[in-house]
Scaffold this active site. Sequence first.
Site, PDB file in Angstrom:
ATOM      1  N   ASP A  16      -3.012  10.899  13.923  1.00 40.91           N
ATOM      2  CA  ASP A  16      -3.015  10.014  12.227  1.00 40.91           C
ATOM      3  C   ASP A  16      -3.437   8.977  12.545  1.00 40.91           C
ATOM      4  O   ASP A  16      -3.477   7.800  11.727  1.00 40.91           O
ATOM      5  CB  ASP A  16      -1.876  10.055  11.182  1.00 40.91           C
ATOM      6  CG  ASP A  16      -2.598  10.090  10.132  1.00 40.91           C
ATOM      7  OD1 ASP A  16      -4.401   9.880   9.437  1.00 40.91           O
ATOM      8  OD2 ASP A  16      -2.099  10.018   9.139  1.00 40.91           O
ATOM      9  N   GLY A  24       0.925  -1.352  -0.042  1.00 43.06           N
ATOM     10  CA  GLY A  24      -0.093  -0.035  -0.394  1.00 43.06           C
ATOM     11  C   GLY A  24       1.003   0.996  -0.018  1.00 43.06           C
ATOM     12  O   GLY A  24       2.261   1.074  -0.138  1.00 43.06           O
ATOM     13  N   GLY A  35       1.151   7.670   4.018  1.00 43.29           N
ATOM     14  CA  GLY A  35       2.037   8.997   4.042  1.00 43.29           C
ATOM     15  C   GLY A  35       2.880   9.074   3.582  1.00 43.29           C
ATOM     16  O   GLY A  35       3.220  10.692   2.892  1.00 43.29           O
ATOM     17  N   PHE A  36       4.134   8.449   3.727  1.00 45.33           N
ATOM     18  CA  PHE A  36       4.918   8.849   3.390  1.00 45.33           C
ATOM     19  C   PHE A  36       6.104   8.386   2.711  1.00 45.33           C
ATOM     20  O   PHE A  36       6.659   8.414   1.791  1.00 45.33           O
ATOM     21  CB  PHE A  36       6.372   9.002   4.690  1.00 45.33           C
ATOM     22  CG  PHE A  36       5.950  10.007   5.649  1.00 45.33           C
ATOM     23  CD1 PHE A  36       6.875  11.135   5.277  1.00 45.33           C
ATOM     24  CD2 PHE A  36       5.337   9.351   6.857  1.00 45.33           C
ATOM     25  CE1 PHE A  36       6.184  11.863   6.620  1.00 45.33           C
ATOM     26  CE2 PHE A  36       5.057  10.936   7.268  1.00 45.33           C
ATOM     27  CZ  PHE A  36       5.271  11.740   7.979  1.00 45.33           C
ATOM     28  N   GLY A  37       5.352   6.795   1.208  1.00 50.63           N
ATOM     29  CA  GLY A  37       5.957   6.476   0.934  1.00 50.63           C
ATOM     30  C   GLY A  37       5.016   5.090   0.973  1.00 50.63           C
ATOM     31  O   GLY A  37       4.244   4.530   1.446  1.00 50.63           O
ATOM     32  N   PRO A  38       5.123   3.645  -0.791  1.00 53.94           N
ATOM     33  CA  PRO A  38       4.920   3.058  -0.003  1.00 53.94           C
ATOM     34  C   PRO A  38       5.454   2.024   0.766  1.00 53.94           C
ATOM     35  O   PRO A  38       6.423   2.131   1.268  1.00 53.94           O
ATOM     36  CB  PRO A  38       5.411   2.602  -1.917  1.00 53.94           C
ATOM     37  CG  PRO A  38       6.710   2.992  -2.419  1.00 53.94           C
ATOM     38  CD  PRO A  38       6.261   4.775  -1.240  1.00 53.94           C
ATOM     39  N   VAL A  39       5.148   1.330   0.803  1.00 53.65           N
ATOM     40  CA  VAL A  39       5.005  -0.283   2.131  1.00 53.65           C
ATOM     41  C   VAL A  39       4.982  -1.872   1.394  1.00 53.65           C
ATOM     42  O   VAL A  39       4.199  -1.824   0.368  1.00 53.65           O
ATOM     43  CB  VAL A  39       4.037  -0.508   3.183  1.00 53.65           C
ATOM     44  CG1 VAL A  39       4.135  -1.241   4.296  1.00 53.65           C
ATOM     45  CG2 VAL A  39       3.939   1.194   4.175  1.00 53.65           C
TER      46      VAL A  39
END
Length: 827
Positions: free
Chosen positions: A641, A523, A526-530
Amino acid sequence: MEAITHLFVFSFFFSFLLRTSITQDTLAPTQSIRDGDTLVSAGRSFQLGFFSPGNSISRYLGIWYTISSETVVWVANRNAPLNDHSGVLKVSDGGILVLLNSTNGVVWSTNASRTAENPVAELLDTGNLVVRDRNDDDPDDYLWQNFDYPCDTLLPEMKLGWNLGIGLDRFLSSWKSTDDPAPGDFSVLIDPRGLPQLVLMNGDSRQARAGPWNGLSFTGHGSGHGIRPNPVFAYEFVLNKKEVYYEYKLINTSVFSRYVVNPSGVAQRFNWVDRTQSWELFFTSQADECENYGLCGGYATCNINKSPICACLEGFLPKSPKHWDSADWHDGCIRRTPLECNDGDGFLKRTGVKLPDTSSSWYNKSMSLQECEGMCLKNCSCTAYSSLDVRGGGSGCVLWFGSLVDIIEFAEGGQELYIRMAISELDHLEKKRYFSKKKLVAIIVSSTFLVVGMTVLALFSYIWKKKLKNQGCPMRAISGMAKRSERKNYDNEGGKEDMELTIFDLAVIANATENFSKHNMLGEGGFGPVYKGTLQGGKDIAVKRLSKNSGQGLNELKNEVILIAKLQHRNLVKILGCCIQANENMLIYEYMPNKSLDTFIFDQTKSKLLDWQKRINIIHGVARGLLYLHEDSRLRIVHRDLKASNILLDTNMNPKISDFGLAKSFGGDQIDSKTKRIIGTFGYMSPEYAVYGRYSIKSDVFSFGVLVIETMSGKKNRKFCHPDNNLNLLGHAWKLWIEERPMELIDELVGDLSCLSNVLRHIHVGLLCVQEKPEDRPNMSSVVQMLSSDYLLPKPRQPGFFTNSIEVNPHTTCSANGISITLLEAR
Ligand SMILES: *[C@@H]1O[C@H](CO)[C@@H](O)[C@H](O)[C@H]1NC(C)=O
Ligand SMILES: *[C@@H]1O[C@H](CO)[C@@H](O)[C@H](O)[C@H]1NC(C)=O
Ligand SMILES: *[C@@H]1O[C@H](CO)[C@@H](O)[C@H](O)[C@H]1NC(C)=O
Ligand SMILES: *[C@@H]1O[C@H](CO)[C@@H](O)[C@H](O)[C@H]1NC(C)=O
Ligand SMILES: *[C@@H]1O[C@H](CO)[C@@H](O)[C@H](O)[C@H]1NC(C)=O
């Protein structure tokens, strides 16, 4: 004392003169023992006859050593002395021993569970007077034995304790005085409550406690003065459903040994020394003040080598400081930080102690120490645990409930005890230890530096800095603080079980994720893909690859690594390490096979997999995780968040809160802070945060409330559009609530409404959490309480952000998605 001994000797000398005959070791119904006769055991170790103790002229029937006739080990008629020399001992035809006086009145008699056809009384060479039936096949099947009715002396092979089946309690009771064998104030017994233990009683109160048996000795004997492997005795403690007893046996049967509780309440062991023809003291109880039961009160330890001898356990404070300071320790100590129960607690390990009073404990002989810990955490009133048996590395489980009383600290020996504490207290203790260590290091380092000189230092630090830069990961900042055992156990001496963060090599991560291939992508955070990855060896990991263009990424990353390393809770996702190399900034997490909560509750098919119980468990888990962040962790942390896609689920659907990169920590009493940058997700943001940039723990409570309502309704707050009005999910839920039709809110796909009232209660709590004013919203500890109890809840007021029209961002109405907004300047 000497006078008394002389009197003893004199009276026995006198009574010997009166004896006319010495009979054999058995007594048949046709025979009798008169005052002056003695029954002698076959091996001639013991004799039975009449005697007068000390200065007394009363006559008693008793058993004494042949080698030391003044040493009486048992008395028959201790409560019914004879006034003259007319006593006669007989065995009846049925097998009952009777002691008759001059008028043939029964002064004392035995009980028998059955009648014998051919009875005989016999004095065995162990000192045991038994009645048996000569016609019995089993010669050890006694009708009666005096070993079941001890007086003040425990002889080898005698059982001290319980036959639970028939309710027989064998205990020692002191003589009233050296002149009077009647039961005195003191007794030594096995207390069968909880984990059975050996105690010395003064009337109804405890005087001293040897404690429970740990496989080798009584825990109260430390390294075992009195009880330790030796060539003379073998000790045994039997603990099963039928029997609980302690006994000792002689390895060399030509030695004499006895354990006796004297009229002043001191329990002592004596061994006979042939050379001096006297008893030599081998062990005495209450050798020091610490052995006085509960001297230091609850949650305190006693150490005879310290001054004062009493000290509160770490993390505890004197209950009444005034009394404590004047050496009145009986009130004991209380916790500095209350227990949180469940996941907010851990354990502090103490070594070398006498285990606390086990009378309100629970035990299981086959559980492992790890199972034991889990069991303790499950019950809120459990305060400590330990191994039951120390042999072979330890086995079994003892749990304590309530106060911990009568702990002694030994210089050597003793046992391990795990004391339950709030995690925040453990953190505090750990920090203290860390800083005191640091101080010591600082002293050594600074003096070294003085010698080496400033030039070298400058050079050194320059090289060092460079090196660190290349390594990248902010390990320096977190070393020490990150030291945290996975099992939440804090070792007294500084953890052996510490877990450190791993720094992964980029090649390893690239390999694990197949070069960050698209089909491994889990997915976009907020800061980039996982990405999902699989390490060599098969362990699955989740890799969060920070986008290179997210300006604040590195700061956020550092924040996240430090925070998560410090925070460990069942409901927080665990970070395994990081990788910072060649412009790549990555965090490595444990992999959650069930992905995140939003993939279930907002999905038509998968939502059926989460029944109400599972949903309720998830909400409770998130609440506890959040409570931990807000109140229990070392730093008060606001997540900022919280949303369904940040709640990950493990194989058992246990929730774990993820994405701490946004969390801001602030210390102590500061509960509200202003921020210039707003980080969060529409739909979950509280009005005061979205509009004014003011965040506090209450903004997380708002997000939590949204999460609860989403979980129960299966609908997204942000995507929710009602055909008739412009209400968002919160507004809609509140409207249904005040119109008393909350049923219409709940997710009809879930089915089985057997716990409807509980489901509605959760929605109610959710509505309380999303109230417009932060001060109206409960804090997380109240939320946790409200969720798990059934008291009446207050009426929820109008939620904040209840329509879709007052959004901050005018472009996002019904169609907005749930992606985090990372940059949004507040006014
Ligand atoms: C003998 O014992 C009986 C029963 O205990 C008692 O009633 C009686 O007074 C005693 N006789 C003497 C002489 O002590
Ligand atoms: C005999 O049995 C009674 C009742 O069970 C008990 O109170 C008493 O102590 C027993 N006496 C002896 C000597 O065993
Ligand atoms: C048993 O004890 C006696 C007396 O102390 C001693 O003489 C003898 O050697 C011992 N026997 C053994 C087998 O140790
Ligand atoms: C003790 O623990 C073992 C292993 O966990 C378990 O099988 C057993 O049922 C437990 N016994 C009791 C009485 O709880
Ligand atoms: C906790 O343990 C106590 C003492 O054994 C017991 O009375 C109580 O029911 C237990 N509570 C739970 C929730 O298991």
